[in-house]
Design a protein around this motif. Structure first.
Motif, PDB file in Angstrom:
ATOM      1  N   ARG A  79       1.008  -1.323   0.016  1.00 30.97           N
ATOM      2  CA  ARG A  79      -0.025   0.093   0.183  1.00 30.97           C
ATOM      3  C   ARG A  79       0.992   1.132  -0.053  1.00 30.97           C
ATOM      4  N   PHE A 131       1.946   1.694  -3.508  1.00 29.24           N
ATOM      5  CA  PHE A 131       0.784   2.479  -4.095  1.00 29.24           C
ATOM      6  C   PHE A 131       0.702   3.812  -3.927  1.00 29.24           C
ATOM      7  N   LYS A 144      -6.525  -0.758  -9.005  1.00 33.22           N
ATOM      8  CA  LYS A 144      -7.404  -0.491  -7.828  1.00 33.22           C
ATOM      9  C   LYS A 144      -8.752  -1.270  -8.157  1.00 33.22           C
ATOM     10  N   ARG A 145      -9.157  -1.387  -9.356  1.00 36.45           N
ATOM     11  CA  ARG A 145     -10.435  -1.820  -9.766  1.00 36.45           C
ATOM     12  C   ARG A 145     -10.358  -3.506  -9.708  1.00 36.45           C
ATOM     13  N   ASP A 180      -7.789  -5.453  -8.237  1.00 39.72           N
ATOM     14  CA  ASP A 180      -6.842  -6.049  -7.029  1.00 39.72           C
ATOM     15  C   ASP A 180      -5.754  -6.730  -7.686  1.00 39.72           C
ATOM     16  N   ARG A 232      -2.526  -5.358  -7.677  1.00 42.29           N
ATOM     17  CA  ARG A 232      -1.418  -4.490  -7.476  1.00 42.29           C
ATOM     18  C   ARG A 232       0.071  -5.090  -7.399  1.00 42.29           C
TER      19      ARG A 232
END
Length: 319
Positions: free
Chosen positions: A77, A80, A129-130, A132, A134
């Motif tokens: 995170r 990101f 983000k949409r 998942d 990452r």
């Protein structure tokens, strides 16, 4: 109109800062990857243990458990968040270059490459983000950072007005469309390449240390297809706009200039990919290879055609 040197300098600083932040984001993504453990066991239903997350990934003879601890997820995170900060700095670099020169900020190879990479990262953040996904971010950022490094060193051009041949409203229409579509089509190229590794792992267990951490092959295949479906019509629109601009500037719609020819070849490759998926049901390795060829042709068009060959598009290195 004279160039605003102050804003141009701020643009350059923002560009360098964006590249540095992207590299830092990659470091955090890599830490997340390193802290994500994989272990083999007999296939059975799995549950999360110790507050972490665990998922069973299909393998030929056994199950591979991919476990990501809360600490690893925290690093992801943070990566990101840095990715988002990099996009803001990158966008500032592009916008400031445009304001400094009082034109659209993609009038040469340096600016065009920066815009393509910006649209690619924005598209990726939306997808990550949409859906998942990452965990793929480090592999998407890798070619983008390489392109930005080359743009900021070998291809850098000081802020200046564009040449008379480019002083047309078609610069805003044609090159904007081709920048967005090229940025979007970079993403399925990376996804298709990763698909080959994941598919090889699912078939015979090869590349287990790397491919086990990737999403399933069908996810990568579907991702590549969906993004290509969006990017291809925009690329088609860009080619049509280029032909109209060519008729206005040179008195013909199409002259098989090296850049026009290479763009047409890329268009055919992507058209074959989508047609094969829709009619012949091609999926898997064959579709991935075609998509990678399309991506390779776009990169070839960007660098070799612009920098090595001579033609009507050689004066400024724009797409």
């Amino acid at each position: 109109m004279p160039v605003n040197e102050t804003l141009a300098r701020y643009s350059d600083w923002s560009y360098v800062s964006a590249v540095v932040v992207y590299v830092l984001a990659m470091v955090f993504y890599l830490v997340e990857q390193a802290m994500t453990k994989t272990r083999r066991q007999a296939a059975r239903e799995l549950t999360a243990v110790g507050g972490g997350s665990a998922e069973a990934v299909d393998a030929p003879a056994e199950s591979v458990v991919v476990t990501r601890s809360p600490r690893a997820d925290r690093f992801g995170r943070m990566g990101f968040s840095l990715n988002v900060l990099g996009v803001l700095l990158h966008a500032a670099a592009v916008i400031l270059r445009g304001v400094a020169t009082d034109r659209v900020p993609w009038g040469n190879m340096y600016e065009y490459g920066s815009a393509v990479c910006l649209f690619a990262v924005i598209g990726w953040l939306v997808l990550a983000k949409r859906f998942d996904i990452r965990r793929l971010s480090v592999w998407v950022l890798l070619p983008i950072v390489v392109l930005l490094f080359l743009g900021g060193t070998a291809l850098y051009t000081p802020a200046a007005p564009v040449q008379p041949a480019l002083q047309s409203y078609w610069l805003a229409i044609h090159v904007t469309a081709v920048s967005i579509s090229s940025g979007l089509l970079l993403l399925p190229g990376v996804a298709s390449l990763l698909y080959l590794f994941r598919a090889a792992y699912e078939r015979n267990g090869r590349f287990a240390g790397f491919a086990a951490r990737l999403p399933k092959a069908e996810v990568l295949d579907r991702l590549a297809y969906r993004v290509t479906v969006v990017g291809f019509p925009l690329f088609t629109f860009a080619i049509i706009c280029g032909a109209i601009w060519a008729e206005s500037a040179w008195g013909r719609f199409w002259g098989w200039d090296p850049k026009e020819t290479c763009a047409f070849i890329a268009w055919v490759i992507y058209a074959v990919y989508l047609h094969a998926r829709a009619t012949a049901g091609w999926r898997g390795n064959r579709a991935a290879v075609i998509n990678i060829l399309g991506f390779a042709s776009m990169v070839f068009n960007l660098f070799f055609i612009n920098l090595v060959t001579s033609g009507l598009h050689s004066y400024a290195g724009v797409a």
